[in-house]
Design a protein around this motif. Sequence first.
Motif, PDB file in Angstrom:
ATOM      1  N   TRP A   9      41.392  56.413   1.143  1.00  0.00           N
ATOM      2  CA  TRP A   9      42.689  55.729   1.162  1.00  0.00           C
ATOM      3  C   TRP A   9      42.941  55.104  -0.211  1.00  0.00           C
ATOM      4  N   ARG A  20      47.934  55.863   1.200  1.00  0.00           N
ATOM      5  CA  ARG A  20      48.065  57.251   1.640  1.00  0.00           C
ATOM      6  C   ARG A  20      46.702  57.931   1.511  1.00  0.00           C
ATOM      7  N   TRP A  21      46.414  58.866   2.382  1.00  0.00           N
ATOM      8  CA  TRP A  21      45.133  59.562   2.405  1.00  0.00           C
ATOM      9  C   TRP A  21      45.108  60.676   1.368  1.00  0.00           C
ATOM     10  N   ASP A  23      42.816  63.756   0.433  1.00  0.00           N
ATOM     11  CA  ASP A  23      41.742  64.478   1.130  1.00  0.00           C
ATOM     12  C   ASP A  23      40.722  65.105   0.198  1.00  0.00           C
ATOM     13  N   THR A  28      48.039  63.736   1.641  1.00  0.00           N
ATOM     14  CA  THR A  28      48.450  64.180   2.966  1.00  0.00           C
ATOM     15  C   THR A  28      49.571  63.275   3.460  1.00  0.00           C
ATOM     16  N   HIS A  30      49.318  61.241   5.958  1.00  0.00           N
ATOM     17  CA  HIS A  30      48.770  60.076   6.637  1.00  0.00           C
ATOM     18  C   HIS A  30      48.969  58.824   5.799  1.00  0.00           C
ATOM     19  N   GLN A  42      44.347  60.998  12.915  1.00  0.00           N
ATOM     20  CA  GLN A  42      43.330  60.602  11.942  1.00  0.00           C
ATOM     21  C   GLN A  42      43.208  61.663  10.839  1.00  0.00           C
ATOM     22  N   PRO A  43      43.110  61.233   9.585  1.00  0.00           N
ATOM     23  CA  PRO A  43      42.991  62.194   8.485  1.00  0.00           C
ATOM     24  C   PRO A  43      41.575  62.752   8.381  1.00  0.00           C
ATOM     25  N   THR A  88      53.825  67.073  -0.322  1.00  0.00           N
ATOM     26  CA  THR A  88      53.560  66.328   0.895  1.00  0.00           C
ATOM     27  C   THR A  88      54.349  66.925   2.028  1.00  0.00           C
TER      28      THR A  88
END
Length: 299
Positions: A9, A20-21, A23, A28, A30, A42-43, A88
């Motif tokens: 995060w 924002r996540w 990855d 992503t 999330h 959940q990411p 995104t």
Amino acid sequence: MSMTTPPGWYPDPGAPGTERWWDGVAWTAHIRAPGGQVIGPQPVAVVVAPPARRRGPLVALAVLLVAAIVAAVAYLGRGADGPPATSTSPGAAAPVNPPSLKASSPPAPDPHTLVDQLNGITLPIPDGWEKTDDLATGLVTMATKDTYDCPGDFGYCHHGKVTTSTATMTDLKTAEAIARNDITDAANDAYDHNRGGARPYNGITSHREMRAGPVVVNGRTGYLVRWEVKTGAGPGGYVESLAFPSTVGSEAMVIARFAFDAGAAGPPLALMDTITRGIAPIGGALNGGVGSSLAPPSR
């Protein structure tokens, strides 16, 4: 050595105040409040499997070709210096760069709060006052912004000044004993002579005790002694020594000294009590102040 930003995060550059996540490859959809609950599913992190140890010549050539194409696309997408652009999900904010791992800058000091880190307290800085550096004493200090030519020896004087410090009289155990022992030095330092030997008010000619008694400071019982002093030059002033226990460490006694000029140009005397009521632990709420259930101070 890989320079890839790890999954996690990070502050969302496209939506301040949210995270924002990332990855490990791209942003992503999330999002969440800082340290809060995730909005949506959940990411997950993208894990790139290491290449197999043995590959045939054609497979190795294909891998090299794909790597070259990916590198070229990434380079064109980010420019010569920046990280690659990403996309995104529809409807999501559109940050384009991976998160920075640099530490964020510390917040700017609050101009309305005087912080005494050693004693674990803060004091409100009134309007027209500011934090000052007392190079002679090294004490935590605030004073009125405006200065004037001292009426006695040369120099500049403030109409009001407040300092805090840790009490050094280890043989004195009570707040009352410490405050009564300190008031003479507080008056001399403020209106009789400074540490350089100058006498900005031509010295103290007389004094009288205006007030003395217990007072609640930050939820702890302390003690104050307040004097009115007359000086050889100028209108004189009011001096107070306030002693109270700290709420941190060994709970050593803290001394707050107040020095207000008398006369129309000086701060209102009630401001001493206002500042005392505003003393609070660092990062905490107020916990008491002047005007508790204690008996009224004498005189």
